[in-house]
Design a protein around this motif. Structure first.
Motif, PDB file in Angstrom:
ATOM      1  N   TYR A  37     -10.899  52.902 -57.472  1.00  0.00           N
ATOM      2  CA  TYR A  37     -11.952  53.919 -57.430  1.00  0.00           C
ATOM      3  C   TYR A  37     -12.295  54.350 -56.015  1.00  0.00           C
ATOM      4  O   TYR A  37     -12.792  55.435 -55.801  1.00  0.00           O
ATOM      5  CB  TYR A  37     -13.218  53.414 -58.119  1.00  0.00           C
ATOM      6  N   GLY A  38     -12.098  53.468 -55.041  1.00  0.00           N
ATOM      7  CA  GLY A  38     -12.427  53.799 -53.668  1.00  0.00           C
ATOM      8  C   GLY A  38     -12.400  52.563 -52.792  1.00  0.00           C
ATOM      9  O   GLY A  38     -11.851  51.528 -53.164  1.00  0.00           O
ATOM     10  N   PHE A  39     -13.019  52.698 -51.609  1.00  0.00           N
ATOM     11  CA  PHE A  39     -13.053  51.622 -50.631  1.00  0.00           C
ATOM     12  C   PHE A  39     -14.441  51.504 -50.031  1.00  0.00           C
ATOM     13  O   PHE A  39     -15.165  52.487 -49.905  1.00  0.00           O
ATOM     14  CB  PHE A  39     -12.078  51.908 -49.480  1.00  0.00           C
ATOM     15  N   ILE A  40     -14.780  50.285 -49.619  1.00  0.00           N
ATOM     16  CA  ILE A  40     -15.984  50.050 -48.824  1.00  0.00           C
ATOM     17  C   ILE A  40     -15.518  49.781 -47.407  1.00  0.00           C
ATOM     18  O   ILE A  40     -14.684  48.912 -47.174  1.00  0.00           O
ATOM     19  CB  ILE A  40     -16.805  48.871 -49.373  1.00  0.00           C
ATOM     20  N   TYR A  41     -16.045  50.580 -46.473  1.00  0.00           N
ATOM     21  CA  TYR A  41     -15.675  50.464 -45.065  1.00  0.00           C
ATOM     22  C   TYR A  41     -16.849  49.950 -44.246  1.00  0.00           C
ATOM     23  O   TYR A  41     -18.006  50.200 -44.589  1.00  0.00           O
ATOM     24  CB  TYR A  41     -15.254  51.827 -44.504  1.00  0.00           C
ATOM     25  N   LYS A  42     -16.523  49.270 -43.153  1.00  0.00           N
ATOM     26  CA  LYS A  42     -17.540  48.769 -42.230  1.00  0.00           C
ATOM     27  C   LYS A  42     -17.500  49.602 -40.954  1.00  0.00           C
ATOM     28  O   LYS A  42     -16.453  49.792 -40.351  1.00  0.00           O
ATOM     29  CB  LYS A  42     -17.274  47.303 -41.897  1.00  0.00           C
ATOM     30  N   ARG A  43     -18.672  50.078 -40.556  1.00  0.00           N
ATOM     31  CA  ARG A  43     -18.801  50.844 -39.320  1.00  0.00           C
ATOM     32  C   ARG A  43     -18.951  49.882 -38.136  1.00  0.00           C
ATOM     33  O   ARG A  43     -19.298  48.717 -38.321  1.00  0.00           O
ATOM     34  CB  ARG A  43     -20.034  51.740 -39.396  1.00  0.00           C
ATOM     35  N   PRO A  44     -18.749  50.391 -36.913  1.00  0.00           N
ATOM     36  CA  PRO A  44     -18.917  49.537 -35.725  1.00  0.00           C
ATOM     37  C   PRO A  44     -20.305  48.916 -35.598  1.00  0.00           C
ATOM     38  O   PRO A  44     -20.458  47.835 -35.054  1.00  0.00           O
ATOM     39  CB  PRO A  44     -18.651  50.498 -34.556  1.00  0.00           C
ATOM     40  N   ASP A  45     -21.339  49.601 -36.148  1.00  0.00           N
ATOM     41  CA  ASP A  45     -22.697  49.055 -36.059  1.00  0.00           C
ATOM     42  C   ASP A  45     -22.979  48.003 -37.130  1.00  0.00           C
ATOM     43  O   ASP A  45     -24.082  47.477 -37.213  1.00  0.00           O
ATOM     44  CB  ASP A  45     -23.744  50.169 -36.119  1.00  0.00           C
ATOM     45  N   GLY A  46     -21.970  47.688 -37.954  1.00  0.00           N
ATOM     46  CA  GLY A  46     -22.121  46.641 -38.966  1.00  0.00           C
ATOM     47  C   GLY A  46     -22.537  47.158 -40.338  1.00  0.00           C
ATOM     48  O   GLY A  46     -22.496  46.414 -41.307  1.00  0.00           O
ATOM     49  N   THR A  47     -22.960  48.410 -40.436  1.00  0.00           N
ATOM     50  CA  THR A  47     -23.330  48.969 -41.733  1.00  0.00           C
ATOM     51  C   THR A  47     -22.066  49.351 -42.504  1.00  0.00           C
ATOM     52  O   THR A  47     -20.989  49.506 -41.925  1.00  0.00           O
ATOM     53  CB  THR A  47     -24.245  50.198 -41.578  1.00  0.00           C
ATOM     54  N   HIS A  48     -22.220  49.512 -43.794  1.00  0.00           N
ATOM     55  CA  HIS A  48     -21.092  49.841 -44.657  1.00  0.00           C
ATOM     56  C   HIS A  48     -21.322  51.166 -45.375  1.00  0.00           C
ATOM     57  O   HIS A  48     -22.454  51.597 -45.540  1.00  0.00           O
ATOM     58  CB  HIS A  48     -20.906  48.744 -45.719  1.00  0.00           C
ATOM     59  N   PHE A  49     -20.223  51.775 -45.799  1.00  0.00           N
ATOM     60  CA  PHE A  49     -20.318  52.944 -46.667  1.00  0.00           C
ATOM     61  C   PHE A  49     -19.188  52.896 -47.682  1.00  0.00           C
ATOM     62  O   PHE A  49     -18.174  52.235 -47.477  1.00  0.00           O
ATOM     63  CB  PHE A  49     -20.303  54.259 -45.873  1.00  0.00           C
TER      64      PHE A  49
END
Length: 131
Positions: free
Chosen positions: A17-29
């Motif tokens: 269905y998709g992916f969960i990614y981690k940003r450099p600031d530690g938050t996810h989308f």
């Protein structure tokens, strides 16, 4: 986008269905992957007609929204894998969207989904997007 190149897969059974990614600031989308033909048309003959008549919607399963909420992931995007368009929104906006039971999905008779009109999406990026 400045995030980790590899994302955590969000899938059920054999369907991705998709992916969960981690940003450099530690938050996810969450980035949902959808083909052009998966645009909900609400009875319109084609996706183009649905967009023109403001009937086009993107759908996210209720269970996926609940999982994102549990994991405190509030940002989401829908990547149209057919043409590379990126639709950016958030979990609260999808939660406020109407829920429908779509009979054409799943072996068990359908999935409850939030349907958000494309006109309610906060941002839209046309063209090929690379993560």
């Amino acid at each position: 986008m400045g995030c980790t190149r590899k994302g955590e897969k969000v899938k059920e059974g054999g369907r991705l269905y998709g992916f969960i990614y981690k940003r450099p600031d530690g938050t996810h989308f969450y980035m949902a992957l959808r083909k052009q033909e998966q645009t909900f048309r609400d009875g319109a003959k084609t996706v183009s007609h649905a967009v023109r008549d403001k009937q086009a919607c993107w759908a996210i399963d209720v269970e996926t929204i609940k999982m994102l909420r549990r994991r405190e992931i509030l940002d989401l995007a829908i990547l149209n894998t057919t043409n590379g368009d990126l639709w950016i929104s958030d979990v609260p906006t999808f939660e406020a969207a109407p829920i429908r039971n779509y009979e054409g999905i799943g072996a068990k008779g359908g999935a409850r989904q939030h349907y958000l009109p494309t006109t309610a999406i906060q941002s839209y990026i046309v063209g090929k997007v690379r993560i």
